[in-house]
Write an enzyme that holds these catalytic residues in place. Structure first.
Site, PDB file in Angstrom:
ATOM      1  CE1 TYR A 161      -4.060   1.808   0.023  1.00  0.00           C
ATOM      2  CE2 TYR A 161      -3.273   2.741   2.056  1.00  0.00           C
ATOM      3  CZ  TYR A 161      -4.402   2.573   0.891  1.00  0.00           C
ATOM      4  OH  TYR A 161      -5.346   3.479   0.654  1.00  0.00           O
ATOM      5  CE  LYS A 197      -7.240   6.711   0.680  1.00  0.00           C
ATOM      6  NZ  LYS A 197      -8.198   7.342   0.167  1.00  0.00           N
TER       7      LYS A 197
END
Length: 261
Positions: A161, A168
């Protein structure tokens, strides 16, 4: 019982959906749910190449305004809000469902990402949410709701990721701070955190199919979340039924978040 009297009804509400990419995107599932609950929408598309994939969704909805919106293109986000001001004069909710990182930086180690790649990811995925909130604020004259989309990679290290994890995490912090700052104006701010979904954006993550397989196998519900599930949650969150819910990151992943790192 008419839709306007149902708990969670969006009859009479007007909303902006940023981030429909195609029929499989989370924003598409949310747009359909908003419309089914009675809302009228403004929607955006990234560019002319993307427009046909977005109109397959919006043509079937009550969509008053459809405009291009590349948040990195000067003036495009502001033009969307100017059109809403001229057409509606108010806004009840916004869904911000966009994220981007350059492939080279997304596929590298976090410590190896470039300054420009990091800045681009933060600008598109996080700061554009703050810009959206600032533009929406004067239109939410009777209060409203802002929604962002996040992922559990913000708090756990998820293989591959990469840079999107820190980005995020920043987005979620912005959600909390914005909720406090706009709360006195009855503007609620929340983020939805779905489990892995096979969207076009997610396909850029290396070995994403492994995340899908793990979620389907290990989540207590033993199945993957769908865009329709995200839409149902989003429609509830922008409704008056969620009027006391703000500053919250809400997982919708069949319980996968319960299982630890």
């Amino acid at each position: 019982m008419s839709i306007s009297t149902l708990p969670g009804s969006l009859a009479g509400k007007r909303g902006l959906v940023i981030g429909i990419a195609n029929e499989h995107s989370i924003a598409a599932g949310c747009a359909r749910a908003f419309a089914q609950a009675g809302a009228v929408l403004t929607a955006t598309y990234l560019n002319e190449k993307a427009r046909p994939f977005v109109t397959t969704i919006t043509d079937a909805l009550p969509c008053d305004i459809l405009m291009p919106c590349d948040v990195q293109a000067e003036g495009q986000l502001e033009a969307v809000f100017e059109a809403i001001t001229q057409r509606w004069g108010k806004l009840d909710f916004v869904l911000h469902s966009i994220a981007f990182a350059p492939a080279a930086d997304l596929h590298s180690r976090v410590v190896d990402c470039s300054a420009q790649g990091f800045a681009t990811a933060m600008d598109v995925s996080c700061h554009s949410f703050l810009r959206t909130a600032k533009l929406a604020e004067p239109l939410m004259v009777a209060g409203g709701t802002l929604l962002a989309m996040t992922y559990i990679g913000s708090e756990r290290v998820i293989p591959h990721y990469g840079i999107m994890g820190p980005v995020k995490a920043a987005l979620e912090s912005c959600v909390r701070y914005t909720a406090v700052e706009l709360g006195p104006k009855k503007i609620r701010v929340n983020a939805i955190s779905p489990g892995p979904i096979a969207t076009r954006a997610a396909s850029g993550i290396e070995h994403f199919s492994d995340l899908l397989d793990t979620a389907a196998r290990e989540a207590p519900e033993k199945e993957l979340v769908k865009i329709e599930d995200c839409g149902d949650l989003a429609a509830f969150l922008v409704s008056d039924a969620a009027r006391m819910l703000t500053g919250t990151i809400i997982p919708i992943d069949g319980g996968e978040h319960l299982l630890g790192a």
